[in-house]
Design an enzyme around this catalytic site. Structure first.
Site, short mmCIF file in Angstrom:
data_model
loop_
_atom_site.label_atom_id
_atom_site.label_comp_id
_atom_site.label_asym_id
_atom_site.label_seq_id
_atom_site.Cartn_x
_atom_site.Cartn_y
_atom_site.Cartn_z
N LYS A 123 33.34 37.07 52.75
CA LYS A 123 34.26 36.82 53.84
C LYS A 123 33.94 37.73 55.03
O LYS A 123 34.11 38.95 54.97
CB LYS A 123 35.70 37.06 53.38
CG LYS A 123 36.20 36.07 52.35
CD LYS A 123 37.65 36.35 51.98
CE LYS A 123 38.22 35.32 51.02
NZ LYS A 123 39.63 35.61 50.67
N ALA A 182 43.53 45.53 53.59
CA ALA A 182 42.76 46.45 52.76
C ALA A 182 41.53 46.95 53.50
O ALA A 182 41.10 48.09 53.31
CB ALA A 182 42.37 45.77 51.45
N GLU A 240 43.76 46.60 37.75
CA GLU A 240 44.31 45.45 37.03
C GLU A 240 45.24 45.93 35.91
O GLU A 240 44.98 46.96 35.29
CB GLU A 240 43.18 44.60 36.40
CG GLU A 240 42.11 44.14 37.36
CD GLU A 240 40.95 45.11 37.41
OE1 GLU A 240 40.84 46.00 36.53
OE2 GLU A 240 40.13 44.98 38.33
N HIS A 261 36.64 50.17 33.07
CA HIS A 261 37.70 49.48 32.33
C HIS A 261 38.12 50.25 31.09
O HIS A 261 37.33 51.02 30.53
CB HIS A 261 37.21 48.10 31.87
CG HIS A 261 37.38 47.03 32.89
ND1 HIS A 261 37.80 45.76 32.58
CD2 HIS A 261 37.20 47.03 34.23
CE1 HIS A 261 37.86 45.02 33.67
NE2 HIS A 261 37.50 45.77 34.69
#
Length: 322
Positions: A193, A176, A106, A37
């Protein structure tokens, strides 16, 4: 099954991040995962050192444990050529212990260079081009590339490792996962998932499958909940929000309604290790084989101690439920 430890570079200063990596190796973890980040999610976290510098220090101060980015976005703040070079160097310095986790990023981190933040479908196209560039450069020699969004001009990476890093591509949906299978060599996810793993395999993906498991360990359940609420409430805003907001103050506002019950609904909390093992089980059931323990509790040293004594082996021993 491998078990990893996620270190949030937004929650600790650079020296503490490196020290935790050393401690994680001593505790018996198989690998370390670092976020990459420019800004923290919340001002309460208070840090955001440069991940690639910390990776170099970790490579020098550890000898066995794997190192991974979770994840790097090679589309705006970084050009993929820079990431290709950085990953190759880290692989050499770590003696082939590095995994390049890659995603579309992001706005929180990417807007800082003054570029526009494109729509999600454009970001996915940019990510595909970035992966093509990285794979091209890792072939060796001088390379050029002309994409719709990204270009490369007469570039060569001079120091390439004998064994290239795994590229684990972040996935939130079947599209993806297909990208990960075609252009990467591993899968990265934050949700249990099964369809993500199935799509990866369906399109030929055979590499490691990483998944982050959210937990908050503390001596009491209340302490664990409060720590997660203070520093990690942003995680409950959901990916459509997490990818779009530009600054920590926006995440503070977006997560202002998150309460203790919400935290309990997403994180395993408290001192009971049975609860944390149960939290990891759905990820194993979904087919992930690299389980990342992402602790947001207030006592990282205490968490590492219980991991060393019991938790790592219990998670490592999990098998898919019948």
């Amino acid at each position: 099954m491998q078990v990893g430890y996620k270190i949030a570079t937004e929650a600790f200063g650079p020296k503490e991040v490196v020290a935790q990596a050393v401690a994680a190796e001593e505790a018996g973890f198989d690998f370390i995962e670092l976020s990459d980040h420019f800004h923290p999610w919340l001002e309460e976290q208070g840090h955001s050192g440069f991940t690639w510098t910390m990776l170099g220090a970790m490579a020098a101060q550890t000898s066995r444990i794997g190192l991974a980015t979770g994840v790097t976005a090679p589309i705006i703040r970084y050009h993929p050529a820079v990431i290709a070079q950085a990953a190759a160097t880290t692989q050499i310095l770590s003696d082939n212990r590095f995994t390049l986790g890659i995603g579309s990023g992001e706005r929180l981190n990417e807007h800082v260079v003054g570029a526009a933040w494109p729509a999600v479908r454009i970001r996915h196209h940019m990510l595909r081009e970035a992966l093509e560039i990285i794979n091209l450069l890792w072939q060796g020699g001088y390379q050029s590339y002309e994409g719709k969004y990204l270009t490369l001009e007469d570039a060569r990476i001079w120091d390439l490792p004998e064994q290239l890093p795994v590229i684990a591509v972040a996935s939130g949906g079947p599209g993806a996962s297909k990208l990960a299978a075609k252009y990467g060599s591993g899968l990265f996810a934050t949700e249990p998932k099964k369809e993500l793993v199935d799509a990866f395999a369906e399109h030929g993906g055979t590499g490691p499958k990483y998944a982050e498991v959210p937990m908050s360990w503390a001596q009491t359940e209340d302490a664990a909940v409060q720590a997660a609420l203070e520093t990690s409430r942003w995680a409950l805003t959901g990916w459509p929000v997490m990818s779009e907001l530009p600054n920590p103050v926006n995440f503070d506002a977006a997560s202002s309604s998150v309460d203790a019950d919400d935290i309990r609904g997403q994180f395993s909390v408290g001192p009971d290790l049975d609860v944390h093992v149960q939290q990891a089980q759905p990820y194993v059931d979904a087919g992930f084989d690299h389980i990342v323990l992402q602790n947001t509790g207030p006592d990282p040293d205490g968490f590492l101690a219980v991991c060393q004594s019991e938790l790592i082996e219990r998670v490592r021993g999990l098998t898919p439920s019948s």
